[in-house]
Design a protein around this motif. Structure first.
Motif, PDB file in Angstrom:
ATOM      1  N   VAL A   5       0.865  -1.180   0.000  1.00 22.05           N
ATOM      2  CA  VAL A   5       0.000   0.000   0.000  1.00 22.05           C
ATOM      3  C   VAL A   5       0.902   1.230   0.000  1.00 22.05           C
ATOM      4  CG1 VAL A   5      -1.785   1.289   1.205  1.00 22.05           C
ATOM      5  CG2 VAL A   5      -1.805  -1.213   1.274  1.00 22.05           C
ATOM      6  N   THR A   6       0.760   2.041  -1.037  1.00 17.14           N
ATOM      7  CA  THR A   6       1.497   3.296  -1.128  1.00 17.14           C
ATOM      8  C   THR A   6       0.501   4.433  -0.939  1.00 17.14           C
ATOM      9  OG1 THR A   6       3.015   2.283  -2.712  1.00 17.14           O
ATOM     10  CG2 THR A   6       3.035   4.686  -2.554  1.00 17.14           C
ATOM     11  N   LEU A   7       0.793   5.290   0.037  1.00 19.26           N
ATOM     12  CA  LEU A   7      -0.067   6.437   0.316  1.00 19.26           C
ATOM     13  C   LEU A   7       0.667   7.707  -0.063  1.00 19.26           C
ATOM     14  CD1 LEU A   7      -1.249   5.428   3.881  1.00 19.26           C
ATOM     15  CD2 LEU A   7      -2.559   5.253   1.783  1.00 19.26           C
ATOM     16  N   GLU A   8       0.074   8.485  -0.929  1.00 25.34           N
ATOM     17  CA  GLU A   8       0.608   9.792  -1.281  1.00 25.34           C
ATOM     18  C   GLU A   8      -0.182  10.831  -0.490  1.00 25.34           C
ATOM     19  OE1 GLU A   8       3.244  10.058  -3.119  1.00 25.34           O
ATOM     20  OE2 GLU A   8       3.288   8.047  -3.974  1.00 25.34           O
ATOM     21  N   LEU A   9       0.537  11.692   0.238  1.00 28.74           N
ATOM     22  CA  LEU A   9      -0.103  12.737   1.034  1.00 28.74           C
ATOM     23  C   LEU A   9       0.373  14.089   0.515  1.00 28.74           C
ATOM     24  CD1 LEU A   9       0.645  10.200   3.156  1.00 28.74           C
ATOM     25  CD2 LEU A   9      -0.812  11.643   4.549  1.00 28.74           C
ATOM     26  N   THR A  13       3.272  16.723   5.960  1.00 33.24           N
ATOM     27  CA  THR A  13       4.529  17.163   6.568  1.00 33.24           C
ATOM     28  C   THR A  13       5.090  16.093   7.504  1.00 33.24           C
ATOM     29  OG1 THR A  13       3.483  18.153   8.508  1.00 33.24           O
ATOM     30  CG2 THR A  13       3.711  19.560   6.547  1.00 33.24           C
ATOM     31  N   GLN A  14       6.354  16.232   7.802  1.00 30.24           N
ATOM     32  CA  GLN A  14       6.990  15.327   8.758  1.00 30.24           C
ATOM     33  C   GLN A  14       6.349  15.481  10.128  1.00 30.24           C
ATOM     34  OE1 GLN A  14      11.260  15.418   8.789  1.00 30.24           O
ATOM     35  NE2 GLN A  14      11.402  14.184  10.641  1.00 30.24           N
ATOM     36  N   GLY A  41       8.530   8.823   4.213  1.00 25.41           N
ATOM     37  CA  GLY A  41       9.478   9.910   4.024  1.00 25.41           C
ATOM     38  C   GLY A  41       8.923  10.939   3.059  1.00 25.41           C
ATOM     39  N   PRO A  42       9.659  12.039   2.884  1.00 22.14           N
ATOM     40  CA  PRO A  42       9.214  13.075   1.950  1.00 22.14           C
ATOM     41  C   PRO A  42       9.168  12.519   0.524  1.00 22.14           C
ATOM     42  CG  PRO A  42      11.413  13.561   2.812  1.00 22.14           C
ATOM     43  CD  PRO A  42      10.936  12.342   3.511  1.00 22.14           C
ATOM     44  N   ASP A  43       8.229  13.032  -0.256  1.00 20.33           N
ATOM     45  CA  ASP A  43       8.054  12.500  -1.615  1.00 20.33           C
ATOM     46  C   ASP A  43       8.836  13.261  -2.679  1.00 20.33           C
ATOM     47  OD1 ASP A  43       6.645  14.844  -2.047  1.00 20.33           O
ATOM     48  OD2 ASP A  43       4.711  13.855  -2.358  1.00 20.33           O
ATOM     49  N   GLY A  46       7.182  18.134  -1.992  1.00 14.79           N
ATOM     50  CA  GLY A  46       6.549  18.924  -0.944  1.00 14.79           C
ATOM     51  C   GLY A  46       5.476  18.180  -0.176  1.00 14.79           C
ATOM     52  N   GLY A  47       5.377  16.906  -0.374  1.00 13.90           N
ATOM     53  CA  GLY A  47       4.398  16.093   0.345  1.00 13.90           C
ATOM     54  C   GLY A  47       5.090  14.955   1.070  1.00 13.90           C
ATOM     55  N   TRP A  48       4.305  13.959   1.417  1.00 17.04           N
ATOM     56  CA  TRP A  48       4.812  12.836   2.201  1.00 17.04           C
ATOM     57  C   TRP A  48       4.344  11.539   1.554  1.00 17.04           C
ATOM     58  CZ3 TRP A  48       8.424  13.752   5.595  1.00 17.04           C
ATOM     59  CH2 TRP A  48       8.783  12.769   6.538  1.00 17.04           C
TER      60      TRP A  48
END
Length: 96
Positions: A5-9, A13-14, A41-43, A46-48
């Motif tokens: 499962v890959t979540l793009e946010l 932020t950290q 980790g950061p993407d 500018g996201g996570w």
């Protein structure tokens, strides 16, 4: 079958991630049923990004329903999950 499962946010932020992780670890149900492994980790935009391994998609979805209030409390209002079958998952054993 295990899943990745890959979540793009976008805009995540950290600080939000660390707050969510702190709250999850404070529950009596974490780690949840079906959880295998986690990395985040950061993407680079500018996201996570979060990459999890679960025993099944149903286990992941049950976790999301249970954890949603904690995500919202940390300011995580939305994420874009991608679920893929995992042919193999290897996890290094915890040191004794």
């Amino acid at each position: 079958m295990a899943v990745i499962v890959t979540l793009e946010l976008p805009g995540g932020t950290q600080e939000q991630y660390e707050e969510t992780t702190r709250m999850l670890r404070a529950t009596d149900w974490f780690p949840p049923d079906g959880f295998i492994a986690h990395a985040a980790g950061p993407d680079g935009t500018g996201g996570w990004r979060v990459v999890d391994f679960w025993e099944s998609e149903d286990d992941f979805l049950a976790f999301v329903e249970k954890a949603r209030p904690l995500f919202e409390r940390a300011g995580v209002r939305s994420f874009l999950p991608t679920v893929q079958p995992a042919v193999n998952v290897i996890v290094r054993p915890e040191p004794k």
